[in-house]
Design an enzyme around this catalytic site. Structure first.
Site, PDB file in Angstrom:
ATOM      1  N   ASN A 137       0.895  -0.752  -0.194  1.00  0.00           N
ATOM      2  CA  ASN A 137      -0.060   0.260  -0.435  1.00  0.00           C
ATOM      3  C   ASN A 137       0.992   1.860   0.220  1.00  0.00           C
ATOM      4  O   ASN A 137       1.369   1.086   0.709  1.00  0.00           O
ATOM      5  CB  ASN A 137      -0.966   0.038   1.003  1.00  0.00           C
ATOM      6  CG  ASN A 137      -0.636  -0.316   2.698  1.00  0.00           C
ATOM      7  OD1 ASN A 137       0.567  -0.740   2.517  1.00  0.00           O
ATOM      8  ND2 ASN A 137      -0.871   0.126   3.288  1.00  0.00           N
ATOM      9  N   CYS A 194      -4.578   0.428  -2.174  1.00  0.00           N
ATOM     10  CA  CYS A 194      -4.445  -0.408  -1.187  1.00  0.00           C
ATOM     11  C   CYS A 194      -3.283  -1.599  -1.630  1.00  0.00           C
ATOM     12  O   CYS A 194      -2.810  -0.790  -3.327  1.00  0.00           O
ATOM     13  CB  CYS A 194      -5.235  -1.288  -1.633  1.00  0.00           C
ATOM     14  SG  CYS A 194      -6.924  -0.588  -0.401  1.00  0.00           S
ATOM     15  N   GLU A 203      -2.774  -4.271  -3.106  1.00  0.00           N
ATOM     16  CA  GLU A 203      -3.911  -4.865  -4.391  1.00  0.00           C
ATOM     17  C   GLU A 203      -3.511  -3.807  -6.039  1.00  0.00           C
ATOM     18  O   GLU A 203      -3.652  -4.620  -6.576  1.00  0.00           O
ATOM     19  CB  GLU A 203      -5.298  -4.987  -3.991  1.00  0.00           C
ATOM     20  CG  GLU A 203      -5.009  -6.275  -2.851  1.00  0.00           C
ATOM     21  CD  GLU A 203      -5.379  -5.517  -1.660  1.00  0.00           C
ATOM     22  OE1 GLU A 203      -5.071  -4.423  -1.524  1.00  0.00           O
ATOM     23  OE2 GLU A 203      -5.655  -6.588  -0.507  1.00  0.00           O
ATOM     24  N   CYS A 232     -10.073  -5.353   0.663  1.00  0.00           N
ATOM     25  CA  CYS A 232     -11.090  -4.890   1.161  1.00  0.00           C
ATOM     26  C   CYS A 232     -12.078  -5.248  -0.554  1.00  0.00           C
ATOM     27  O   CYS A 232     -11.618  -5.684  -1.273  1.00  0.00           O
ATOM     28  CB  CYS A 232     -10.617  -3.457   1.379  1.00  0.00           C
ATOM     29  SG  CYS A 232     -10.165  -2.626  -0.808  1.00  0.00           S
TER      30      CYS A 232
HETATM   31  N1  THU Z   1      -5.278  -1.723   3.034  1.00  0.00           N
HETATM   32  C1  THU Z   1      -4.821  -2.846   1.842  1.00  0.00           C
HETATM   33  O1  THU Z   1      -3.790  -2.082   1.855  1.00  0.00           O
HETATM   34  N2  THU Z   1      -5.189  -3.542   1.458  1.00  0.00           N
HETATM   35  C2  THU Z   1      -6.531  -4.064   1.398  1.00  0.00           C
HETATM   36  O2  THU Z   1      -7.728  -4.669   1.371  1.00  0.00           O
HETATM   37  C3  THU Z   1      -6.835  -3.267   2.957  1.00  0.00           C
HETATM   38  C4  THU Z   1      -6.280  -1.920   3.521  1.00  0.00           C
HETATM   39  C5  THU Z   1      -4.607  -0.790   3.556  1.00  0.00           C
HETATM   40  C6  THU Z   1      -4.943   0.488   3.163  1.00  0.00           C
HETATM   41  C7  THU Z   1      -4.649   1.789   3.869  1.00  0.00           C
HETATM   42  O3  THU Z   1      -3.430   2.213   3.657  1.00  0.00           O
HETATM   43  C8  THU Z   1      -4.303   1.122   5.323  1.00  0.00           C
HETATM   44  O4  THU Z   1      -4.451  -0.199   4.461  1.00  0.00           O
HETATM   45  C9  THU Z   1      -4.706   1.207   6.528  1.00  0.00           C
HETATM   46  O5  THU Z   1      -6.136   0.919   5.686  1.00  0.00           O
END
Ligand code: THU
Length: 133
Positions: A45, A56, A58, A89
């Site tokens: 992320n 994110c 992903e 998410c």
């Molecule tokens: N986050 C991800 O990178 N992937 C997910 O599927 C869930 C959330 C990150 C986004 C943000 O930078 C941190 O987690 C906190 O929400």
């Protein structure tokens, strides 16, 4: 790909997680997936001073997929800074679904799950084909 090296995939996700740019949430995430040809794609992320546009892990993974030759995803795992498995998410389930093999597997907080279990009745590319022409 029936015999998934989940340990190897988690190691790739953990390596990616260590590169996360998370000055705002301080919640690093690493995601990794096996592509159908056996290669691994990964992402971390990357947050932003304009909080809502943070990416994110992903998102990076999907970009990595395209940049390294495309293909379909066979298996996926996502970890946080404590090394715990986390769920992608909702938005990222949709991102992954677009590039998933029909029987794509996820290592989740409740065991191994298929893409259909993680995103049931998904809206996808075929819905658009149906309306074309
Ligand atoms: N986050 C991800 O990178 N992937 C997910 O599927 C869930 C959330 C990150 C986004 C943000 O930078 C941190 O987690 C906190 O929400």
């Amino acid at each position: 790909m029936t015999d998934i090296d989940w340990q190897g995939l988690r190691a790739a996700a953990t390596e990616a997680m260590r590169k996360a740019y998370v000055p705002y949430s301080e919640y690093p995430v690493g995601a990794a997936a096996f592509v159908e040809d056996g290669r691994i794609v990964a992402g971390c992320n990357t947050e932003n001073a304009s909080y809502g546009v943070g990416l994110c892990a992903e998102c990076g993974l999907i970009s990595n997929l395209a940049m390294t030759g495309g293909g379909r995803l066979a298996a996926f795992v996502c970890v946080n800074g404590a090394g715990e498995t986390i769920m992608p998410c909702g938005r990222c389930r949709q991102l992954l679904n677009e590039h998933a093999l029909p029987d794509m597997l996820f290592e989740t907080v409740s065991g191994i799950r298929t893409i259909d279990e993680v995103l049931p009745d998904a809206f996808g590319p075929r819905d658009l084909e149906h309306m074309a022409g």
